[in-house]
Design a protein around this motif. Structure first.
Motif, PDB file in Angstrom:
ATOM      1  N   GLU A   1       0.853  -1.183   0.000  1.00  0.00           N
ATOM      2  CA  GLU A   1       0.000   0.000   0.000  1.00  0.00           C
ATOM      3  C   GLU A   1       0.890   1.235   0.000  1.00  0.00           C
ATOM      4  OE1 GLU A   1      -3.926   1.909   2.132  1.00  0.00           O
ATOM      5  OE2 GLU A   1      -2.494   0.868   3.417  1.00  0.00           O
TER       6      GLU A   1
ATOM      7  N   SER B   1      -0.356   5.050   2.925  1.00  0.00           N
ATOM      8  CA  SER B   1      -1.323   4.347   3.771  1.00  0.00           C
ATOM      9  C   SER B   1      -2.119   5.255   4.693  1.00  0.00           C
ATOM     10  CB  SER B   1      -0.601   3.291   4.617  1.00  0.00           C
ATOM     11  OG  SER B   1       0.016   2.322   3.803  1.00  0.00           O
TER      12      SER B   1
ATOM     13  N   GLY C   1      -3.546   4.394   8.617  1.00  0.00           N
ATOM     14  CA  GLY C   1      -3.381   2.953   8.773  1.00  0.00           C
ATOM     15  C   GLY C   1      -4.673   2.177   8.925  1.00  0.00           C
TER      16      GLY C   1
ATOM     17  N   HIS D   1      -7.036   1.566   6.694  1.00  0.00           N
ATOM     18  CA  HIS D   1      -7.329   0.687   5.573  1.00  0.00           C
ATOM     19  C   HIS D   1      -6.566  -0.627   5.667  1.00  0.00           C
ATOM     20  CE1 HIS D   1      -8.505   4.559   3.425  1.00  0.00           C
ATOM     21  NE2 HIS D   1      -9.573   3.798   3.301  1.00  0.00           N
ATOM     22  N   VAL D   2      -5.257  -0.516   5.886  1.00  0.00           N
ATOM     23  CA  VAL D   2      -4.427  -1.718   5.769  1.00  0.00           C
ATOM     24  C   VAL D   2      -4.764  -2.752   6.833  1.00  0.00           C
ATOM     25  CG1 VAL D   2      -2.448  -0.906   7.151  1.00  0.00           C
ATOM     26  CG2 VAL D   2      -2.083  -2.502   5.250  1.00  0.00           C
TER      27      VAL D   2
ATOM     28  N   TRP E   1       0.727  -7.727   4.007  1.00  0.00           N
ATOM     29  CA  TRP E   1       0.564  -6.317   3.627  1.00  0.00           C
ATOM     30  C   TRP E   1       1.764  -5.496   4.060  1.00  0.00           C
ATOM     31  CZ3 TRP E   1      -3.711  -4.704   0.858  1.00  0.00           C
ATOM     32  CH2 TRP E   1      -4.743  -5.645   0.735  1.00  0.00           C
TER      33      TRP E   1
ATOM     34  N   PRO F   1       2.492  -1.660   4.450  1.00  0.00           N
ATOM     35  CA  PRO F   1       2.057  -0.264   4.397  1.00  0.00           C
ATOM     36  C   PRO F   1       3.243   0.680   4.255  1.00  0.00           C
ATOM     37  CG  PRO F   1       2.028  -1.044   6.660  1.00  0.00           C
ATOM     38  CD  PRO F   1       2.471  -2.206   5.804  1.00  0.00           C
TER      39      PRO F   1
ATOM     40  N   GLU G   1       4.339   5.218   4.079  1.00  0.00           N
ATOM     41  CA  GLU G   1       3.968   6.637   4.159  1.00  0.00           C
ATOM     42  C   GLU G   1       5.233   7.483   4.046  1.00  0.00           C
ATOM     43  OE1 GLU G   1       2.238   9.277   4.298  1.00  0.00           O
ATOM     44  OE2 GLU G   1       0.246   8.446   4.012  1.00  0.00           O
TER      45      GLU G   1
ATOM     46  N   ILE H   1       0.233   4.227  11.767  1.00  0.00           N
ATOM     47  CA  ILE H   1       0.125   2.887  11.167  1.00  0.00           C
ATOM     48  C   ILE H   1       0.661   1.835  12.128  1.00  0.00           C
ATOM     49  CG2 ILE H   1       0.877   1.392   9.282  1.00  0.00           C
ATOM     50  CD1 ILE H   1       1.212   4.062   7.635  1.00  0.00           C
TER      51      ILE H   1
ATOM     52  N   PRO I   1       5.437  -0.351   8.903  1.00  0.00           N
ATOM     53  CA  PRO I   1       5.418   0.599   7.778  1.00  0.00           C
ATOM     54  C   PRO I   1       6.818   1.054   7.386  1.00  0.00           C
ATOM     55  CG  PRO I   1       4.750   1.684   9.816  1.00  0.00           C
ATOM     56  CD  PRO I   1       4.827   0.218  10.126  1.00  0.00           C
TER      57      PRO I   1
ATOM     58  N   ASN J   1      -3.432   2.179  -3.670  1.00  0.00           N
ATOM     59  CA  ASN J   1      -3.144   3.595  -3.468  1.00  0.00           C
ATOM     60  C   ASN J   1      -4.469   4.333  -3.306  1.00  0.00           C
ATOM     61  OD1 ASN J   1      -2.494   6.448  -5.190  1.00  0.00           O
ATOM     62  ND2 ASN J   1      -1.067   5.911  -3.581  1.00  0.00           N
TER      63      ASN J   1
END
Length: 215
Positions: free
Chosen positions: A40, A43, A46, A48-49, A61, A63, A65, A74, A89, A116
């Motif tokens: 991702e 992100s 956080g 969503h992830v 996953w 993530p 940023e 996150i 992340p 995204n």
């Protein structure tokens, strides 16, 4: 979520509203029981992830940023949700060359999915160019990149609320703005991607699904 972990997280009301709608699209187009890897880009806090990870346990996953507070948030969500299939992340500035993404640790053709969400319209065009260039390298042949947000369709921006939103974005930063799908399709083609599908979403948003060609 524990109170201790909650101190370190931010909450986006929009993310809470749209996370399950986006998940449903991803689930439909990522049908597999195999172990998969998803990146991702941008992100945000956080939300969503960790939501995607909870409902897609076969996917690992990653993530990312470029904002320090978001990176901390996150990590806070991962800890609070005790997410076993979400990696810590990494720093990614999408406007930078792929060699600088996550310290150069990402492997070509390692991604089964790139996600995204709400970045393209609130970042310089160079970030979108970087995203598509990276996707062309990182995605496996036949794999998907899903982008979410508001879009102009072949020069037409509707409804009026999106027109006003676009104006407000450009007032905040001249380099921001709702992008035209025609420009994104051109950028995709330059990076061995094709726009496979546009999915209408609530609040006048869309998910665009780009597939990596076999090249």
């Amino acid at each position: 979520m524990s109170s201790r972990a909650a101190v370190n997280v931010m909450r986006s009301a929009a993310a809470e509203r749209n996370k399950d709608h986006i998940f449903q699209v991803l689930k439909e187009h990522l049908v597999s029981d195999s172990r998969l890897f998803a990146l991702e880009v941008a992100s945000g806090p956080g939300q969503h992830v960790v939501h995607f990870a909870e409902h897609m346990p076969n996917v690992t996953w990653q993530p990312s940023e470029c904002d320090k507070d978001s990176l901390q948030s996150i990590a806070g969500y991962i800890a609070a949700k005790e997410s076993k299939n979400v990696l810590q992340p990494v720093f990614i500035d999408a406007s930078q060359p792929l060699s600088k993404w996550a310290g150069g640790s990402l492997i070509p053709q390692s991604c089964d999915l790139i996600v995204n969400i709400n970045m393209i319209h609130i970042s310089p065009w160079s970030a979108t160019e970087g995203l598509f260039k990276a996707a062309g390298v990182l995605l496996k042949p036949g794999a998907i990149m899903a982008t979410y947000g508001p879009y102009m369709i072949n020069g037409m921006l509707t409804p009026e609320s999106n027109v006003r939103f676009d104006q407000s974005l450009k007032e905040r930063c001249p380099e921001w703005g709702i992008r035209d799908t025609a420009d994104l399709e051109k950028l995709a083609k330059e990076n061995a991607l094709t726009l496979e599908k546009m999915v209408d979403m609530p609040a006048n948003n869309k998910v665009l699904l780009f597939k990596k060609t076999s090249q």
